[in-house]
Motif scaffolding. Sequence first.
Motif, mmCIF file in Angstrom:
data_model
loop_
_atom_site.group_PDB
_atom_site.id
_atom_site.type_symbol
_atom_site.label_atom_id
_atom_site.label_comp_id
_atom_site.label_asym_id
_atom_site.label_seq_id
_atom_site.Cartn_x
_atom_site.Cartn_y
_atom_site.Cartn_z
ATOM 1 N N UNK A 54 0.742 -1.579 0.580
ATOM 2 C CA UNK A 54 0.136 0.387 -0.184
ATOM 3 C C UNK A 54 1.108 1.521 -0.110
ATOM 4 N N UNK A 55 0.276 1.768 0.061
ATOM 5 C CA UNK A 55 0.978 3.687 -0.220
ATOM 6 C C UNK A 55 1.147 4.648 1.363
ATOM 7 N N UNK A 64 -1.928 15.980 -1.950
ATOM 8 C CA UNK A 64 -1.221 16.940 -3.761
ATOM 9 C C UNK A 64 -0.352 16.175 -3.856
ATOM 10 N N UNK A 65 0.624 15.166 -3.424
ATOM 11 C CA UNK A 65 0.991 13.706 -4.405
ATOM 12 C C UNK A 65 1.030 12.566 -4.426
ATOM 13 N N UNK A 66 1.012 12.170 -5.327
ATOM 14 C CA UNK A 66 1.363 10.447 -5.513
ATOM 15 C C UNK A 66 2.157 9.759 -5.531
ATOM 16 N N UNK A 67 2.241 8.660 -4.954
ATOM 17 C CA UNK A 67 3.653 7.931 -5.522
ATOM 18 C C UNK A 67 3.180 6.794 -6.728
ATOM 19 N N UNK A 68 3.649 5.565 -7.437
ATOM 20 C CA UNK A 68 3.328 5.022 -8.443
ATOM 21 C C UNK A 68 4.672 4.184 -8.941
ATOM 22 N N UNK A 69 4.235 2.975 -8.993
ATOM 23 C CA UNK A 69 5.310 1.899 -9.534
ATOM 24 C C UNK A 69 4.872 1.089 -10.490
ATOM 25 N N UNK A 98 13.043 -4.981 2.352
ATOM 26 C CA UNK A 98 12.324 -5.947 3.361
ATOM 27 C C UNK A 98 11.072 -4.625 3.714
ATOM 28 N N UNK A 99 9.703 -5.243 4.074
ATOM 29 C CA UNK A 99 8.679 -3.623 4.574
ATOM 30 C C UNK A 99 9.778 -2.546 5.462
ATOM 31 N N UNK A 100 8.935 -1.077 4.616
ATOM 32 C CA UNK A 100 9.962 -0.265 5.520
ATOM 33 C C UNK A 100 8.385 1.086 5.178
#
Length: 118
Positions: A54-55, A64-69, A98-100
């Motif tokens: 998830x993000x 305001x910001x959107x992360x994607x991959x 790992x999960x961070x």
Amino acid sequence: QVQLVESGGGLVQTGGSLRLSCAASGRTDSIYTMGWFRQLPGKEREFVASISFRTYYAESVKGRFTISRDNAKTTMSLQMNSLKPEDTAVYYCAADRQFRISNEYEYWGQGTQVTVSS
């Protein structure tokens, strides 16, 4: 090993938009989490956003910001809208096996400058 290269920084006016990209190479199949951090001169590096299953976003950039991959985990982006002068910083791409969320990541890019003029 994973190598990360950021691009897309630049100068923009208040209220404008920029899209940062991070290109990953090497053992990209080992990446679980990718994230964005930023740092102003003389200040601590701060968490901006991360993406795993998830993000997550810092409160200062939510909405305001959107992360994607992409699914191959070779490219990550940060769409930045409604930019403010306080968003001015060097932005860094990070990745980890790992999960961070906001704690230490294994791999880092060199950074790209974002300047928002008032």
